[in-house]
Design an enzyme around this catalytic site. Structure first.
Site, PDB file in Angstrom:
ATOM      1  N   THR A  43       0.826  -1.200   0.000  1.00  0.00           N
ATOM      2  CA  THR A  43       0.000   0.000   0.000  1.00  0.00           C
ATOM      3  C   THR A  43       0.860   1.249   0.000  1.00  0.00           C
ATOM      4  OG1 THR A  43      -1.574   1.276   1.350  1.00  0.00           O
ATOM      5  CG2 THR A  43      -0.115  -0.194   2.516  1.00  0.00           C
ATOM      6  N   ASP A  44       0.296   2.360  -0.468  1.00  0.00           N
ATOM      7  CA  ASP A  44       1.021   3.628  -0.405  1.00  0.00           C
ATOM      8  C   ASP A  44       1.126   4.148   1.025  1.00  0.00           C
ATOM      9  OD1 ASP A  44      -1.668   4.291  -0.080  1.00  0.00           O
ATOM     10  OD2 ASP A  44      -1.743   5.696  -1.746  1.00  0.00           O
ATOM     11  N   GLU A  45       0.337   3.596   1.951  1.00  0.00           N
ATOM     12  CA  GLU A  45       0.347   4.101   3.321  1.00  0.00           C
ATOM     13  C   GLU A  45       1.653   3.824   4.059  1.00  0.00           C
ATOM     14  OE1 GLU A  45      -3.212   3.802   5.682  1.00  0.00           O
ATOM     15  OE2 GLU A  45      -4.401   3.272   3.927  1.00  0.00           O
ATOM     16  N   TYR A  69      -1.874  -0.392  11.066  1.00  0.00           N
ATOM     17  CA  TYR A  69      -2.037  -1.042   9.768  1.00  0.00           C
ATOM     18  C   TYR A  69      -0.838  -0.801   8.873  1.00  0.00           C
ATOM     19  CZ  TYR A  69      -3.262  -1.319   4.836  1.00  0.00           C
ATOM     20  OH  TYR A  69      -3.226  -1.566   3.484  1.00  0.00           O
ATOM     21  N   SER A  83       2.327  -2.486  10.001  1.00  0.00           N
ATOM     22  CA  SER A  83       2.369  -3.930   9.757  1.00  0.00           C
ATOM     23  C   SER A  83       2.643  -4.229   8.290  1.00  0.00           C
ATOM     24  CB  SER A  83       1.058  -4.579  10.215  1.00  0.00           C
ATOM     25  OG  SER A  83      -0.036  -4.177   9.411  1.00  0.00           O
ATOM     26  N   LYS A  84       2.112  -3.408   7.377  1.00  0.00           N
ATOM     27  CA  LYS A  84       2.389  -3.608   5.952  1.00  0.00           C
ATOM     28  C   LYS A  84       3.840  -3.271   5.634  1.00  0.00           C
ATOM     29  CE  LYS A  84       0.072  -4.654   3.020  1.00  0.00           C
ATOM     30  NZ  LYS A  84      -0.214  -6.000   2.445  1.00  0.00           N
ATOM     31  N   ASP A 112     -12.309  13.615  13.789  1.00  0.00           N
ATOM     32  CA  ASP A 112     -11.276  12.949  12.997  1.00  0.00           C
ATOM     33  C   ASP A 112     -10.688  11.786  13.778  1.00  0.00           C
ATOM     34  OD1 ASP A 112      -9.705  12.511  10.821  1.00  0.00           O
ATOM     35  OD2 ASP A 112      -8.633  14.413  10.904  1.00  0.00           O
TER      36      ASP A 112
END
Length: 372
Positions: free
Chosen positions: A134-136, A160, A163-164, A304
């Site tokens: 992912t780009d995250e 998240y 972890s990626k 938010d």
């Protein structure tokens, strides 16, 4: 002819990849391994369930012996790894599952691939382990920062994305240490058919159809780069065919939108659809705001979320140059296709949302997806 193992193939992106692959390469064998957690849905695979080269295994990627058995019995030469916990909000409230699936699960797959492909010599010279990321993992961008490239330092900001990032590093390490033939792709936000309704675009569509509030985090000006899911599948195909072993490729749509603008666009398109097609009012009697041409009145701003990244953007020049990759869908064409799909598939998304999709698939299709 190739034999593919697709992990997480009953999820949103994985299932769309399976549909794409079996349509374009019907001679190939495709084995899906999926644990069928909350976002994994056999109904997503119904379009390919009766294909003679499709096989489904209900199992967990953390079960290394199971993965080894699948690699050997089906003589797998290509592993495409989608399986992941992916919802940022869930990672904030319950990070343990993300560590287990995204890090330990990826390592389980790598161990199995190393053992079968390298140590035991099955497809030793001709295999590929492709990891979908992912780009995250790159963190967040300011309004005027250049888009993420493959050389952008990792700076994950949520459990998240952390972890990626860890799983990306493990894949890289297994290539450089053991010689496993790996590739990694980091993609923009995907949208399209079969998208789980907790994510922004399907949530907005389905909430409008039920006259529910459209929750917008903060000021709604968080910016994301959006990619139609079939264009993502096409990009992975090119990485598998043309990508250099050991390399990472960013797959993006060069298509930045603020969240609030996407929500307003969907409201506008939904108003247009109800005005154009009077039968929708009968099909969706609860969608009173859309029937009145006022879906935007459902927009509701909420607090938010913690650590919310402000902007993501992908620089796809490496994929464009090395792989000749170009998205085929514009955001206008892709979002209209997505909207039409949800309007036509109420049974799918309503069953997913109320948790009854397993019962629904059992009654809708005579042939069980799982094959021995």
């Amino acid at each position: 002819m190739s034999n593919l193992l697709v992990t997480g193939g009953a999820g949103f992106i994985g299932a769309n990849f399976v549909h794409y692959w079996m349509e374009n390469y019907p001679q190939d064998k495709v084995v899906v391994l999926d644990a069928l957690t909350y976002a994994g849905n056999k109904a997503n695979l119904e379009p390919v369930a009766k294909h003679p080269n499709f096989y489904f295994c209900h199992g967990n990627i953390c079960d290394t012996p199971l993965v080894e058995t699948l690699l050997k019995e089906h003589r797998i030469d290509t592993l495409v790894h989608f399986a992941a916990e992916s919802h940022v909000d869930r990672s904030i409230t319950g990070p343990d599952a993300f560590i287990e699936t995204n890090i330990i699960g990826t390592h389980s797959l790598l161990k199995a691939a190393k053992k079968i492909w390298l140590d035991e010599g099955l497809n030793k010279e001709n295999h590929r382990f492709h990891h979908v990321s992912t780009d995250e993992v790159y963190g967040t961008l300011g309004p005027n920062d250049p888009a993420f490239s493959e050389t952008t330092p990792y700076a994950p900001n949520s459990p998240y994305s952390a972890s990626k990032a860890a799983s990306d590093h493990l894949v890289r390490a297994y290539h450089h240490t053991y010689g496993l033939q790996t590739t990694i792709s980091n993609c923009s936000n995907n949208y399209g058919p079969y998208h789980f309704p907790e994510k922004l675009i399907p949530l907005v569509i389905t909430n409008i159809l039920q006259d529910k509030p459209l929750p917008i985090y903060g000021d709604g000006k968080q910016i994301r780069d959006w990619l139609y899911v079939e264009d993502h599948a096409r990009g992975i195909d090119l990485v598998l065919k043309k990508g250099r072993v050991g390399e990472c490729y960013n797959i993006g749509g060069i298509n930045e939108w603020a969240n609030i603008d996407i929500v307003k666009l969907i409201c506008e398109l939904m108003n247009e659809e109800f005005a154009r097609n009077p039968s929708l009012a009968e099909k969706y009697p609860n969608a009173t705001k859309a029937q009145q041409g006022q879906a935007e009145e459902l927009i509701t701003f909420v607090t938010d979320r913690a650590g919310h990244d402000r902007r993501y953007a992908i620089d796809p020049r490496k994929s464009n140059g090395e792989l000749s990759y170009q998205p085929q869908e514009s955001f206008e064409t892709g979002i209209r296709k997505t909207l039409s799909w949800y309007l036509d598939n109420e049974i799918w998304w309503s069953a997913v949302m109320d948790g009854s999709y397993q019962d629904w698939i059992a009654t809708q299709y005579a042939q069980e997806v799982t094959k021995a």
